[in-house]
Motif scaffolding. Structure first.
Motif, PDB file in Angstrom:
ATOM      1  N   ILE A 152      -3.038  -6.633  -8.360  1.00  0.00           N
ATOM      2  CA  ILE A 152      -4.240  -6.919  -9.035  1.00  0.00           C
ATOM      3  C   ILE A 152      -4.901  -5.750  -9.879  1.00  0.00           C
ATOM      4  N   MET A 153      -4.674  -4.753  -9.238  1.00  0.00           N
ATOM      5  CA  MET A 153      -5.374  -3.259  -9.947  1.00  0.00           C
ATOM      6  C   MET A 153      -4.470  -2.773 -11.001  1.00  0.00           C
ATOM      7  N   GLY A 154      -3.262  -3.031 -10.796  1.00  0.00           N
ATOM      8  CA  GLY A 154      -2.173  -2.705 -11.997  1.00  0.00           C
ATOM      9  C   GLY A 154      -1.700  -1.381 -11.818  1.00  0.00           C
ATOM     10  N   SER A 155      -1.231  -0.873 -13.335  1.00  0.00           N
ATOM     11  CA  SER A 155      -0.744   0.341 -13.119  1.00  0.00           C
ATOM     12  C   SER A 155      -1.784   1.728 -12.744  1.00  0.00           C
ATOM     13  N   ALA A 255      -4.609  -0.594  13.103  1.00  0.00           N
ATOM     14  CA  ALA A 255      -4.963   0.463  14.047  1.00  0.00           C
ATOM     15  C   ALA A 255      -6.003   1.568  13.444  1.00  0.00           C
ATOM     16  N   ASP A 256      -5.402   3.120  13.626  1.00  0.00           N
ATOM     17  CA  ASP A 256      -6.265   4.009  13.243  1.00  0.00           C
ATOM     18  C   ASP A 256      -5.561   4.512  11.669  1.00  0.00           C
ATOM     19  N   ASP A 257      -4.676   3.626  11.256  1.00  0.00           N
ATOM     20  CA  ASP A 257      -3.922   4.162  10.037  1.00  0.00           C
ATOM     21  C   ASP A 257      -4.654   3.094   9.007  1.00  0.00           C
ATOM     22  N   PHE A 258      -5.319   3.647   7.734  1.00  0.00           N
ATOM     23  CA  PHE A 258      -5.837   2.824   6.781  1.00  0.00           C
ATOM     24  C   PHE A 258      -5.697   3.512   5.480  1.00  0.00           C
ATOM     25  N   VAL A 259      -5.618   2.712   4.379  1.00  0.00           N
ATOM     26  CA  VAL A 259      -5.654   3.031   3.078  1.00  0.00           C
ATOM     27  C   VAL A 259      -6.898   2.410   2.412  1.00  0.00           C
ATOM     28  N   ILE A 260      -7.264   2.877   1.294  1.00  0.00           N
ATOM     29  CA  ILE A 260      -8.339   2.317   0.410  1.00  0.00           C
ATOM     30  C   ILE A 260      -7.758   2.451  -0.996  1.00  0.00           C
ATOM     31  N   LEU A 261      -7.892   1.242  -1.856  1.00  0.00           N
ATOM     32  CA  LEU A 261      -7.327   1.058  -2.965  1.00  0.00           C
ATOM     33  C   LEU A 261      -8.500   1.432  -4.271  1.00  0.00           C
ATOM     34  N   CYS A 262      -8.019   2.185  -5.418  1.00  0.00           N
ATOM     35  CA  CYS A 262      -8.953   2.234  -6.304  1.00  0.00           C
ATOM     36  C   CYS A 262      -8.236   2.542  -7.573  1.00  0.00           C
ATOM     37  N   PHE A 305       6.570   2.452   4.969  1.00  0.00           N
ATOM     38  CA  PHE A 305       6.763   1.807   3.501  1.00  0.00           C
ATOM     39  C   PHE A 305       6.252   2.351   2.623  1.00  0.00           C
ATOM     40  N   GLU A 306       6.754   2.049   1.252  1.00  0.00           N
ATOM     41  CA  GLU A 306       6.160   2.475  -0.059  1.00  0.00           C
ATOM     42  C   GLU A 306       6.219   1.218  -0.949  1.00  0.00           C
ATOM     43  N   ILE A 307       5.315   1.227  -2.156  1.00  0.00           N
ATOM     44  CA  ILE A 307       5.400   0.276  -3.020  1.00  0.00           C
ATOM     45  C   ILE A 307       5.787   0.832  -4.552  1.00  0.00           C
ATOM     46  N   VAL A 308       7.054   0.519  -4.894  1.00  0.00           N
ATOM     47  CA  VAL A 308       7.628   1.077  -6.246  1.00  0.00           C
ATOM     48  C   VAL A 308       7.841  -0.189  -6.863  1.00  0.00           C
ATOM     49  N   ARG A 309       7.212  -0.146  -8.293  1.00  0.00           N
ATOM     50  CA  ARG A 309       7.377  -1.337  -9.407  1.00  0.00           C
ATOM     51  C   ARG A 309       7.225  -2.598  -8.524  1.00  0.00           C
ATOM     52  N   CYS A 310       6.243  -2.815  -7.876  1.00  0.00           N
ATOM     53  CA  CYS A 310       5.874  -4.138  -7.391  1.00  0.00           C
ATOM     54  C   CYS A 310       6.623  -4.331  -6.124  1.00  0.00           C
TER      55      CYS A 310
END
Length: 458
Positions: A152-155, A255-262, A305-310
């Motif tokens: 949704i956020m894009g590139s 659990a105690d791992d979290f990420v925030i997208l901006c 895991f990682e996200i590369v090119r969707c």
């Protein structure tokens, strides 16, 4: 097979859904015979190591027959004292260790019973962005949500990767008990939970006298390893979830791992600074400044895991961890029988593929298959030992007598020998699979295409 424990008390059982108020959950619900039977079955299925008292899971039924009524009585009148957990150091990457606390089997059953009663009480109040240790949720669901939000956020998507320093060891008891009192009114149940928080941990390599001297009550921390710990962690961090929702952040927590997208590096740095202050002031938790960072989506990793090119892929660190564990299992100097090694390998690969398989490329699965088969050929070769044993084994596997001498008396190292045509023709893929070695490529296909491979249209 051990008999099921009997005599789990005569306390009545009330369905939580029928209660007028969630705060009516009491210790009696925990001690009900139906709840305790269910808790024992869960602990029995999970198996696990013995606690500080040395009692194994298989020994518990006999203990329950002799002492369960006395335990129930102590729990009911509030005089039960939880045993300290057995402290174990689990190696981590970089030479560091994770502190794991193993409760006694008895305490595991009681903790599981508490967890079963509290889970439906709290589950409906937890955030939709929390995925760790919750019914019908998983790490895969967390990474899927991260993918959806990043699309949704894009590139321009950036990731605020927050790392909590030694979370399970630094949970503030006063803050956690305050959160529990918001929904639990029964003082006896709160007292029992508080007893588990303060039970402390004792290293396993101690005499009984040393253990009693060493035992001290804890003022902070939730022993990682008990059935109740994940739920307590979610209860405390639920306040963080709702605060992030109030601020309008897009985030995912496991659990105690979290990420925030901006949408920018600058915004991410402001968010990291603000969240760090909130965690310190409100939840008494510390953010690891050296590991926490703001990076582009393609440079971020979450839960291996990682996200590369969707697309979701496993990280290079996860791949190395996968191979390192297989190396440990198939280490040629272990001295275990090939049957035992194959059994361990099969169990590990099945679990690892169920987790990492969706992030693995087909070419990687095929390459890992070849490498793992080479490791097992090497293990068999070393197990055969003497040249005459190797000659006998090779002949039994269909190699001609005139060729056997070339392999059994060769001066090449074991790894090179296991890649020669003679050994490859003897220990074929089919033969190795007959011995029980797992097939990574096949498991990859079942994970990616559970209904069979896609067929071209037309």
């Amino acid at each position: 097979m051990a008999a099921e424990p009997t005599g789990f008390g005569r306390h009545g059982y009330r369905n939580l859904a029928e209660k007028e108020s969630s705060c009516e959950v009491t210790l009696s619900d925990v001690l009900s015979s139906q709840n305790m039977e269910k808790a024992w079955k869960r602990v029995k299925a999970n198996k696990g190591a013995a606690g500080i008292d040395g009692m194994k899971v298989g020994d518990f039924p006999d203990f329950a027959k002799a002492h369960w009524e006395k335990v129930i009585c102590k729990l009911a009148i509030g005089s039960y004292s939880p045993s300290p957990v057995r402290s174990v150091q689990i190696p981590k990457a970089g030479g560091k260790f994770r502190q794991l606390g193993i409760p006694t089997v008895l305490d595991r059953v009681i903790q599981q019973a508490i967890s079963q009663v509290l889970t439906p009480l709290y589950e409906s109040h937890f955030s939709e962005h929390s995925h760790g240790f919750r019914p019908k949720r998983s790490a895969h669901g967390a990474i899927d949500e991260m993918l959806r939000e990043s699309n949704i956020m894009g590139s321009k998507c950036h990731v605020v990767d927050c790392d909590l320093a030694a979370f399970f060891d630094t949970v503030d008891h006063q803050k956690l008990m305050g959160k529990l009192r918001e929904r639990i009114a029964d003082p006896e149940l709160l007292k029992l939970i508080n007893g588990y928080l303060k039970a402390g941990a004792i290293p396993s390599k101690m005499t009984r006298e040393e253990r009693e001297e060493e035992r001290t009550e804890r003022d902070e921390g939730v022993p990682q390893g008990g059935p109740l710990s994940p739920l307590l962690a979610n209860i405390l961090l639920d306040e963080l979830d709702h605060e992030l929702e109030r601020r309008g952040h897009k985030f995912v927590r496991y659990a105690d791992d979290f990420v925030i997208l901006c949408r920018s590096l600058r915004a991410g740095e402001r968010i990291l600074q603000s969240v760090t202050k909130y965690l310190s002031d409100e939840l008494k938790l510390t953010v690891n400044q050296t590991k926490s960072q703001v990076v582009k989506l393609c440079d971020a990793s979450f839960l291996g895991f990682e996200i590369v090119r969707c697309k979701i892929w496993w990280t290079e660190k996860s791949r190395k961890k996968f191979k390192e564990r297989i190396r440990e299992i198939t280490k040629r100097t272990r001295g275990h029988s090939p049957t035992k090694v194959t059994s361990e390998l099969k169990m590990y690969v099945r679990g690892a593929m169920n987790y990492y398989g969706r992030g693995m490329k087909f070419a990687e699965a095929r390459e890992l298959d070849r490498w793992m088969r080479s490791r097992m050929r090497l293990y068999h070769w070393k197990q055969w030992g003497r040249p005459r044993t190797r000659r006998r084994k090779l002949i039994a596997l269909g190699i001609g007598r005139e060729e056997v001498h070339m392999a059994s008396r060769s001066r090449k190292g074991p790894w090179r020998i296991c890649h020669t045509s003679i050994v490859l023709r003897a220990m074929t893929v089919g033969w190795l699979e007959d011995q029980g070695i797992p097939n990574i490529e096949q498991q990859w296909s079942l994970i990616r295409y559970p209904n069979g491979p896609k067929r071209p249209k037309g």
